[in-house]
Each structure stands twice: as C-alpha cells, then as structure tokens.
Enzyme design. Structure first.
Site, mmCIF file in Angstrom:
data_model
loop_
_atom_site.group_PDB
_atom_site.id
_atom_site.type_symbol
_atom_site.label_atom_id
_atom_site.label_comp_id
_atom_site.label_asym_id
_atom_site.label_seq_id
_atom_site.Cartn_x
_atom_site.Cartn_y
_atom_site.Cartn_z
ATOM 1 N N SER A 130 -3.270 -20.525 11.901
ATOM 2 C CA SER A 130 -3.742 -20.131 10.575
ATOM 3 C C SER A 130 -3.411 -21.172 9.511
ATOM 4 O O SER A 130 -2.370 -21.848 9.593
ATOM 5 C CB SER A 130 -3.068 -18.806 10.214
ATOM 6 O OG SER A 130 -3.231 -18.533 8.854
ATOM 7 N N TYR A 155 3.983 -13.466 8.304
ATOM 8 C CA TYR A 155 2.776 -13.764 9.089
ATOM 9 C C TYR A 155 2.688 -15.266 9.356
ATOM 10 O O TYR A 155 2.509 -15.700 10.498
ATOM 11 C CB TYR A 155 1.525 -13.278 8.334
ATOM 12 C CG TYR A 155 0.225 -13.797 8.934
ATOM 13 C CD1 TYR A 155 -0.200 -13.360 10.192
ATOM 14 C CD2 TYR A 155 -0.564 -14.728 8.255
ATOM 15 C CE1 TYR A 155 -1.383 -13.844 10.752
ATOM 16 C CE2 TYR A 155 -1.745 -15.217 8.808
ATOM 17 C CZ TYR A 155 -2.143 -14.760 10.052
ATOM 18 O OH TYR A 155 -3.308 -15.248 10.613
HETATM 19 N N1 LIG Z 1 -9.998 -14.070 9.794
HETATM 20 C C1 LIG Z 1 -9.320 -15.062 9.219
HETATM 21 O O1 LIG Z 1 -9.578 -15.426 8.070
HETATM 22 C C2 LIG Z 1 -8.203 -15.770 9.956
HETATM 23 C C3 LIG Z 1 -7.578 -16.843 9.295
HETATM 24 C C4 LIG Z 1 -6.546 -17.499 9.952
HETATM 25 C C5 LIG Z 1 -6.177 -17.136 11.235
HETATM 26 N N2 LIG Z 1 -6.794 -16.091 11.845
HETATM 27 C C6 LIG Z 1 -6.365 -15.752 13.206
HETATM 28 O O2 LIG Z 1 -7.515 -15.645 14.030
HETATM 29 C C7 LIG Z 1 -7.326 -14.634 15.021
HETATM 30 C C8 LIG Z 1 -8.450 -13.624 14.947
HETATM 31 O O3 LIG Z 1 -8.449 -13.058 13.634
HETATM 32 P P1 LIG Z 1 -9.490 -11.943 13.199
HETATM 33 O O4 LIG Z 1 -9.805 -12.181 11.777
HETATM 34 O O5 LIG Z 1 -10.588 -11.833 14.191
HETATM 35 O O6 LIG Z 1 -8.527 -10.667 13.266
HETATM 36 P P2 LIG Z 1 -8.806 -9.199 13.845
HETATM 37 O O7 LIG Z 1 -7.650 -8.369 13.399
HETATM 38 O O8 LIG Z 1 -10.173 -8.757 13.495
HETATM 39 O O9 LIG Z 1 -8.724 -9.433 15.417
HETATM 40 C C9 LIG Z 1 -7.530 -9.407 16.159
HETATM 41 C C10 LIG Z 1 -7.723 -8.427 17.310
HETATM 42 O O10 LIG Z 1 -6.533 -8.451 18.102
HETATM 43 C C11 LIG Z 1 -6.284 -7.129 18.542
HETATM 44 N N3 LIG Z 1 -4.845 -7.026 18.843
HETATM 45 C C12 LIG Z 1 -3.819 -7.035 17.941
HETATM 46 N N4 LIG Z 1 -2.645 -6.887 18.577
HETATM 47 C C13 LIG Z 1 -2.925 -6.801 19.910
HETATM 48 C C14 LIG Z 1 -2.133 -6.646 21.063
HETATM 49 N N5 LIG Z 1 -0.786 -6.529 20.989
HETATM 50 N N6 LIG Z 1 -2.740 -6.597 22.277
HETATM 51 C C15 LIG Z 1 -4.085 -6.702 22.372
HETATM 52 N N7 LIG Z 1 -4.902 -6.842 21.296
HETATM 53 C C16 LIG Z 1 -4.331 -6.894 20.081
HETATM 54 C C17 LIG Z 1 -6.711 -6.246 17.391
HETATM 55 O O11 LIG Z 1 -7.025 -4.926 17.803
HETATM 56 C C18 LIG Z 1 -7.922 -6.989 16.845
HETATM 57 O O12 LIG Z 1 -9.137 -6.462 17.361
HETATM 58 C C19 LIG Z 1 -5.935 -14.042 14.752
HETATM 59 O O13 LIG Z 1 -5.008 -14.705 15.592
HETATM 60 C C20 LIG Z 1 -5.672 -14.392 13.294
HETATM 61 O O14 LIG Z 1 -4.283 -14.480 13.026
HETATM 62 C C21 LIG Z 1 -7.808 -15.399 11.236
#
Ligand SMILES: NC(=O)c1ccc[n+]([C@@H]2O[C@H](COP(=O)([O-])OP(=O)(O)OC[C@H]3O[C@@H](n4cnc5c(N)ncnc54)[C@H](O)[C@@H]3O)[C@@H](O)[C@H]2O)c1
Length: 323
Positions: A130, A155
């Site tokens: 991130s 985070y």
């Molecule tokens: N969306 C953004 O702007 C953004 C920015 C920086 C980093 N990220 C990173 O990208 C990745 C995806 O983000 P996103 O926006 O799609 O988030 P999201 O929350 O929509 O997706 C994450 C998924 O992981 C699942 N999950 C969480 N804990 C779990 C566990 N213990 N076992 C199995 N599944 C689990 C959740 O149910 C969820 O569906 C994450 O690692 C997030 O930290 C996202």
C-alpha cells in the site's frame, strides 16, 4: 496451470480474477467473506466470477486453516502463481481494532507464504502492499527507493511488516516475489468504506459529508482498470529467481479531495453538503506515486484520467444497489 487469488471477493481481487478468466486462465479464489463492509457486494462480485467454469472458490479464513488441506496433489502442482490480496484494509479502522490488522495482514501473510513456498511449481508470488507505507514521508513523489520507517497507522505498519516478511521468505526459500504498493484505488464495484464511495452515498442521500481539513489534502487516485492492467503485466513478466521487488501502482497525478467532491456533484447531478473537521492523525496529507520503476520493468503506465474514472464510477454507482 492455475492461479490462486486470495481476497477474490474483494474489490481489486474480483476484478483481477475476472480479467484473468477473460484471458482463459484457471483461477482458484479464496476469501473469508468477512463483514468489514457489506457482504452482499462481495457476494455479487463473486457470483459474476462463479458464472465462469474456469473459476473455483473456497470460503476460507487464511489465518485459521492449513490451506494445503483444501487441495489434492494435482491441484497443488498446477498452481504457478499466487496473487495475495486478502487483507484487513482501512487506515482509520486500524485505530479502533488494531489486532485485526495483525491477524490478517501479518499472520495471514505468513500463512500464505508458508503455503506458497511449498508449491512445487510456483513461479511468482505477487502481493498487495500500500501507498500508506510511505507514512509521514514528505518528499514527493513517493519512490520505492525511499526509506519507509515512519508509518502513520497500524494498517501502514502491518503492510510494511508484510513487505519485510516477504523479503525474508525470498532470502530463505528463493520464492520470487513482487509487492505492489497500490495508491487509492477507485472505480465501479469499489469499497464502501472509502471516501469516494461514502461521499457519493452522502450526495445521493442529501446527507452531509465529512471532509478533513488540510491545505493540500490530496490523493493519487488510481482507476481500477489501470490497476488490473498493472497486475496482469506483472503476472506475464518472468521475474528473476532472486526477485523481491516492490513497485508503486499509482496514477502519478495527485488530485485534491475537494476536487473529487466537485466531480461527484457534476456526475451525480446533485449538490454536496460539506462539514469540515480536523484530519485524523492516521490520515496522511498527500500521496503521489512515482511510476518510473513499474514503467521500466513491465512497461505499465496509468491511462485513465481522474475525470473519466469518476464519471465511470458515478455511472455504475447510480445504477447499483448501494446508493
Ligand atoms: N483499494 C485500495 O485503494 C487499496 C490501496 C492500497 C492497498 N490495497 C490493498 O489491496 C488489497 C485488496 O484491497 P481491496 O480494496 O480489494 O480490499 P477488499 O477489502 O475489498 O478485499 C480484501 C478481501 O480480503 C478478504 N479477507 C480479509 N481477511 C481475510 C482472511 N483472513 N482470509 C481470507 N480472506 C480475507 C475480505 O473478505 C475481502 O473480500 C489489500 O491487500 C489492500 O490492503 C488496496
């Protein structure tokens, strides 16, 4: 060959799975469908994926099971790529439940690395980091070579810890890895806990939205299709065996949060009612990605302008069940 994607029902994971399936890849999705935000949205994303026969899904919590027990030997041997997106997201949420971030983002990261390093035919482990790891850094734009020793939230610290653990696994077991530092990803099917989604809901409902003050409060908003394209380019790239690379995936063009509100008013055709409060300590003032490294290594550049991206999000949002 098959590709295992964790967080497959999540915003980015589901869109990446969809794009891989469209390329004819066999995809195994994993997600625990937790209720951090509306699970109906996760299930709706999943139902689109499940209509494709090349997709299989396991509802599993990464932190509490031995993943390998869910697959037979042939399935394990077929996995060439692991794309790890499952995480507990939410910068401000990590101020109220910090332990959830340790569980999924650190314990879960180690669990999937332990599983992946034992796969006989794995070629590349790709995982989501991130922009938040840049924390309280002030030198802009953020570059992968910058020191990242001052996270602004638990985070951010958990994502940085995952990067370090990945580096260690590459060193110990020679597992080629690429970490992708995503910068504020937005778009259709997005996350209801993120500002652009919450602002859109407030505007449509005629409610007051909360804006954090700060002279230059801005984010390097990155459109989902560009992010998916970056992930696909990284998947198609053969990493050297000693790869423990980290790459920014951002728009290289920060936009003010106030401009985001103006665009949403324009495309949703309704006025915003704004209340300004002080910025929480966990939220940084500006993010801005240098994308020189990813451009040089896999030939990726963002293509979607912020105006076009917010128009596409607004068109989807107005027709969705999430107003
Ligand atoms: N969306 C953004 O702007 C953004 C920015 C920086 C980093 N990220 C990173 O990208 C990745 C995806 O983000 P996103 O926006 O799609 O988030 P999201 O929350 O929509 O997706 C994450 C998924 O992981 C699942 N999950 C969480 N804990 C779990 C566990 N213990 N076992 C199995 N599944 C689990 C959740 O149910 C969820 O569906 C994450 O690692 C997030 O930290 C996202």
């Amino acid at each position: 060959m098959s590709i295992l994607v964790t967080g497959a029902a999540g915003f980015i994971g589901a869109r990446v799975c969809q794009a891989l399936l469209e390329q004819g890849e066999c995809v195994i999705g994993i997600d625990n469908l937790n209720n951090y935000y509306n699970t109906e949205l996760k299930k709706e994303r999943l139902s689109i994926l499940l209509s494709n026969k090349l997709f299989s899904f396991n509802e599993i919590d990464l932190t509490s099971v031995d993943l390998s027990s869910f697959f037979d030997k042939k399935q394990l041997n077929d996995i060439n790529f692991v794309i790890h997106f499952a995480a507990q997201a939410g910068v401000r949420h990590s101020m109220s439940v910090p332990m959830d971030f340790v569980d999924t983002n650190i314990k879960g990261h180690i669990a999937i690395l332990e599983f992946s390093r034992k796969l006989a035919n794995i070629k590349h482990f790709i995982y989501a980091s991130s922009s938040s790891v840049y924390g309280r850094n002030t030198a802009l734009p953020f570059r992968e070579s910058d020191r990242v020793d001052h996270p602004g939230s638990v985070y951010a610290a958990s994502k940085r810890a995952a990067e370090l653990i990945s580096d260690c696994y590459q060193h110990l077991y020679g597992l080629p890895q690429t970490g992708l530092r995503f910068f504020t990803v937005y778009g259709p099917w997005g996350r209801p806990d993120m500002a652009y989604f919450k602002f859109a809901q407030a505007i449509m409902r005629g409610e007051t939205l909360t804006l954090y003050n700060g002279k230059h409060l801005s984010r390097d908003f990155t459109y989902i299709d560009d992010v998916v394209d970056a992930v696909l380019k990284v998947v198609s790239f053969s990493p050297p065996v000693d790869c423990a690379r980290i790459l920014n995936v951002g728009n290289n063009s920060p936009e003010s949060v106030l401009y985001l509100v103006n665009l949403l008013e324009k495309f949703l055709k309704k006025p915003a009612f704004i209340s300004v409060v002080s910025r929480p300590a966990a939220d940084v003032e500006t993010t801005w990605a240098s994308v020189d490294a990813i451009k040089e290594i896999v030939g990726w550049e963002p293509k979607t302008s912020f105006d076009d991206g917010i128009e596409k999000f607004s068109t989807w949002f107005i027709r969705s069940d999430y107003l």
